[in-house]
Every structure is written in C-alpha cells, then in structure tokens.
Design a protein around this motif. Structure first.
Motif, PDB file in Angstrom:
ATOM      1  N   PHE A  39     -26.230   0.405  -7.525  1.00 39.06           N
ATOM      2  CA  PHE A  39     -26.282   0.135  -8.962  1.00 39.06           C
ATOM      3  C   PHE A  39     -27.654   0.459  -9.532  1.00 39.06           C
ATOM      4  O   PHE A  39     -27.769   0.964 -10.655  1.00 39.06           O
ATOM      5  N   THR A  40     -28.722   0.163  -8.778  1.00 33.32           N
ATOM      6  CA  THR A  40     -30.056   0.468  -9.283  1.00 33.32           C
ATOM      7  C   THR A  40     -30.229   1.961  -9.517  1.00 33.32           C
ATOM      8  O   THR A  40     -30.947   2.375 -10.428  1.00 33.32           O
ATOM      9  N   SER A  41     -29.559   2.783  -8.699  1.00 29.91           N
ATOM     10  CA  SER A  41     -29.672   4.231  -8.854  1.00 29.91           C
ATOM     11  C   SER A  41     -28.693   4.770  -9.895  1.00 29.91           C
ATOM     12  O   SER A  41     -29.088   5.404 -10.867  1.00 29.91           O
ATOM     13  N   LEU A  42     -27.399   4.486  -9.708  1.00 29.44           N
ATOM     14  CA  LEU A  42     -26.387   5.029 -10.605  1.00 29.44           C
ATOM     15  C   LEU A  42     -26.345   4.287 -11.937  1.00 29.44           C
ATOM     16  O   LEU A  42     -26.075   4.886 -12.986  1.00 29.44           O
ATOM     17  N   GLY A  43     -26.590   2.975 -11.887  1.00 30.67           N
ATOM     18  CA  GLY A  43     -26.514   2.183 -13.109  1.00 30.67           C
ATOM     19  C   GLY A  43     -27.793   2.235 -13.914  1.00 30.67           C
ATOM     20  O   GLY A  43     -27.824   2.747 -15.038  1.00 30.67           O
ATOM     21  N   LEU A  44     -28.889   1.732 -13.321  1.00 30.61           N
ATOM     22  CA  LEU A  44     -30.142   1.651 -14.068  1.00 30.61           C
ATOM     23  C   LEU A  44     -30.712   3.029 -14.377  1.00 30.61           C
ATOM     24  O   LEU A  44     -31.124   3.306 -15.505  1.00 30.61           O
ATOM     25  N   ALA A  45     -30.762   3.901 -13.364  1.00 31.37           N
ATOM     26  CA  ALA A  45     -31.416   5.199 -13.556  1.00 31.37           C
ATOM     27  C   ALA A  45     -30.530   6.183 -14.308  1.00 31.37           C
ATOM     28  O   ALA A  45     -30.945   6.762 -15.317  1.00 31.37           O
ATOM     29  N   ASP A  46     -29.307   6.402 -13.845  1.00 32.11           N
ATOM     30  CA  ASP A  46     -28.459   7.450 -14.425  1.00 32.11           C
ATOM     31  C   ASP A  46     -27.868   7.060 -15.767  1.00 32.11           C
ATOM     32  O   ASP A  46     -27.770   7.895 -16.676  1.00 32.11           O
ATOM     33  N   ILE A  47     -27.460   5.794 -15.920  1.00 32.05           N
ATOM     34  CA  ILE A  47     -26.789   5.381 -17.156  1.00 32.05           C
ATOM     35  C   ILE A  47     -27.790   4.879 -18.195  1.00 32.05           C
ATOM     36  O   ILE A  47     -27.764   5.299 -19.359  1.00 32.05           O
ATOM     37  N   PHE A  48     -28.701   3.990 -17.765  1.00 37.73           N
ATOM     38  CA  PHE A  48     -29.634   3.381 -18.723  1.00 37.73           C
ATOM     39  C   PHE A  48     -30.991   4.071 -18.767  1.00 37.73           C
ATOM     40  O   PHE A  48     -31.847   3.711 -19.572  1.00 37.73           O
ATOM     41  N   GLY A  49     -31.208   5.031 -17.886  1.00 37.15           N
ATOM     42  CA  GLY A  49     -32.453   5.794 -17.920  1.00 37.15           C
ATOM     43  C   GLY A  49     -33.678   5.043 -17.447  1.00 37.15           C
ATOM     44  O   GLY A  49     -34.804   5.387 -17.796  1.00 37.15           O
ATOM     45  N   VAL A  50     -33.486   3.999 -16.634  1.00 36.95           N
ATOM     46  CA  VAL A  50     -34.614   3.239 -16.097  1.00 36.95           C
ATOM     47  C   VAL A  50     -35.188   3.986 -14.902  1.00 36.95           C
ATOM     48  O   VAL A  50     -34.529   4.136 -13.878  1.00 36.95           O
ATOM     49  N   THR A  51     -36.416   4.476 -15.023  1.00 35.02           N
ATOM     50  CA  THR A  51     -37.042   5.241 -13.940  1.00 35.02           C
ATOM     51  C   THR A  51     -38.247   4.533 -13.343  1.00 35.02           C
ATOM     52  O   THR A  51     -38.850   5.026 -12.395  1.00 35.02           O
ATOM     53  N   LEU A  52     -38.645   3.387 -13.913  1.00 39.18           N
ATOM     54  CA  LEU A  52     -39.795   2.610 -13.434  1.00 39.18           C
ATOM     55  C   LEU A  52     -41.071   3.442 -13.432  1.00 39.18           C
ATOM     56  O   LEU A  52     -41.928   3.311 -12.554  1.00 39.18           O
ATOM     57  N   GLY A  53     -41.188   4.328 -14.418  1.00 34.98           N
ATOM     58  CA  GLY A  53     -42.402   5.123 -14.585  1.00 34.98           C
ATOM     59  C   GLY A  53     -42.552   6.269 -13.614  1.00 34.98           C
ATOM     60  O   GLY A  53     -43.642   6.843 -13.513  1.00 34.98           O
ATOM     61  N   ALA A  54     -41.497   6.641 -12.897  1.00 34.23           N
ATOM     62  CA  ALA A  54     -41.577   7.726 -11.910  1.00 34.23           C
ATOM     63  C   ALA A  54     -40.853   8.963 -12.433  1.00 34.23           C
ATOM     64  O   ALA A  54     -39.727   8.880 -12.903  1.00 34.23           O
TER      65      ALA A  54
END
Length: 221
Positions: free
Chosen positions: A68-83
C-alpha cells in the motif's frame, strides 16, 4: 563451493537490511511510545485513536501495508517522501510501512510495562503537582522501558526478519538478492544456507545482548 557468490553484492544486500532495521526500529520506538501514551491517556479521543490504530494495524498483513505504501501512497496519492530516485523512494516507503506496522507491537509491549508500575507512584506524582505528561515521562515510562526490554527485543528480531517483505516493492535487501540468485544459479540449498546464516548473525547477538540487558535492568519489586 561458494563460487556462485561472485558477482553478487551479498554484503551490500545485508547492509540494506541493517539500514532498514535500524531506521524502522527507531521510528517504531518513537511512534509506538506515542501510541502507548495515547492508550493510557485520560483523554477519550486519544485513547480511542490509539486503541483503533493498534487493533486495526496488528490485524493487517505486513505485505499489504508495504504494498500500500508503494501502490497507494506513491502511485495514487503521489507521496514520495522527498525522493526523486525510484530506489530511494522505495527504501523510504518501506521504512514508513515497517514503522507503521511494528509500532503497534511496540505500543502493546510498552503498555504491558506501564501496567507493571504501581498505581501509587502515579498518584504520588499527581499529589506533588505533576500533570499526566510529566508523570508519564518522569515516573512511569522509565520503569516501563526497563521491564519490557525482553519483549522489545522480540519485536526488534521480528522486525529484522520482516524487512524481507520490502523486496515486494523492489527494495534491494537480502531477500531480494536471494530471489535473484535462486533464479540465476543452480545452488538453491547453498544460497538459502548463506542467507539464513546471515540473518542468524544479525539477530542472534541482538537477542542475546538485549536478553542480558533486560535481566540487568529489570525493576526489582
């Protein structure tokens, strides 16, 4: 006999596992302590949040949380944690997922330690004018930590082994390299033995040291 190891960065893969473990352990300890404070808070809203978080997260498989952290946060919500780099992003998201999951277990271990502190000590602290946060920080938590070093050691060992789940989102830790080597080499048993030995080297000394420390630091009652 171990010629198949040539060309593979085994030490680098285990170093990635160590980094995942250390950062996730520190984050889990901080977040788990805050959750434990919420669980024993006199504020109903905070108690409800802490209870709901622990009960929900503990019953979700770690793989689901990591994915979920990869597919949900990063891919859907665009959360990259500054990386901006994909590998760094995957590493940070894996640490976030490991923290979110293991903090629930740290919280419950700490809460059990808080319950071992005699109620009279908290009442005495309030009698001399300390508020809830001061009582928790100065009186209760120092004793609670001393009584749960053993359970926290078990959480740390479990965390070390659970870092293998990070391979599900492409983090190049030990399990990711082992999978690659098994696909490329015809030495499945030896490869498995090498990586099993590596995890024993990581976890056994930690468990022995923290077990000894727990006995030394135990609160005599």
């Amino acid at each position: 006999m171990f010629d198949f190891l040539q060309g593979y960065d085994v030490l680098g893969a285990f170093w990635m596992t160590v980094k995942l473990t250390v950062l996730s352990a520190l984050g889990s300890l901080v977040w788990g302590t805050l959750l434990a404070a919420m669980r024993v808070s006199p504020v109903p809203l905070m108690r409800g949040f802490g209870t709901a978080y622990v009960n929900i997260v503990r019953n979700i498989p770690l793989t689901v949380i990591i994915v979920f952290t990869s597919l949900g946060l990063a891919d859907i919500f665009g959360v990259t944690l500054g990386a901006s780099d994909f590998k760094i992003q995957g590493f940070r998201l894996a640490v976030l997922g490991l923290i979110a999951y293991h903090a629930a277990f740290v919280c419950e271990a700490l809460r059990s330690g808080i319950n071992t502190v005699p109620l009279g000590q908290a009442e005495a602290a309030r009698a001399i004018g300390l508020n809830f946060s001061q009582t928790l920080r100065l009186i209760v938590l120092p004793q609670a930590f001393r009584s749960v070093i053993g359970p926290l050691a078990n959480v740390l060992i479990a965390l070390t082994k659970n870092t293998t789940v990070a391979s599900a989102i492409g983090v190049a830790e030990a399990a990711y390299l082992m999978k690659t080597m098994i696909e490329n080499e015809a030495q499945t048993l030896l490869i498995g033995a090498v990586f099993a030995f590596g995890f024993v080297v990581l976890t056994l000394p930690t468990g022995l040291f923290l077990g000894w420390l727990g006995k030394r630091m135990a609160v005599k009652r």
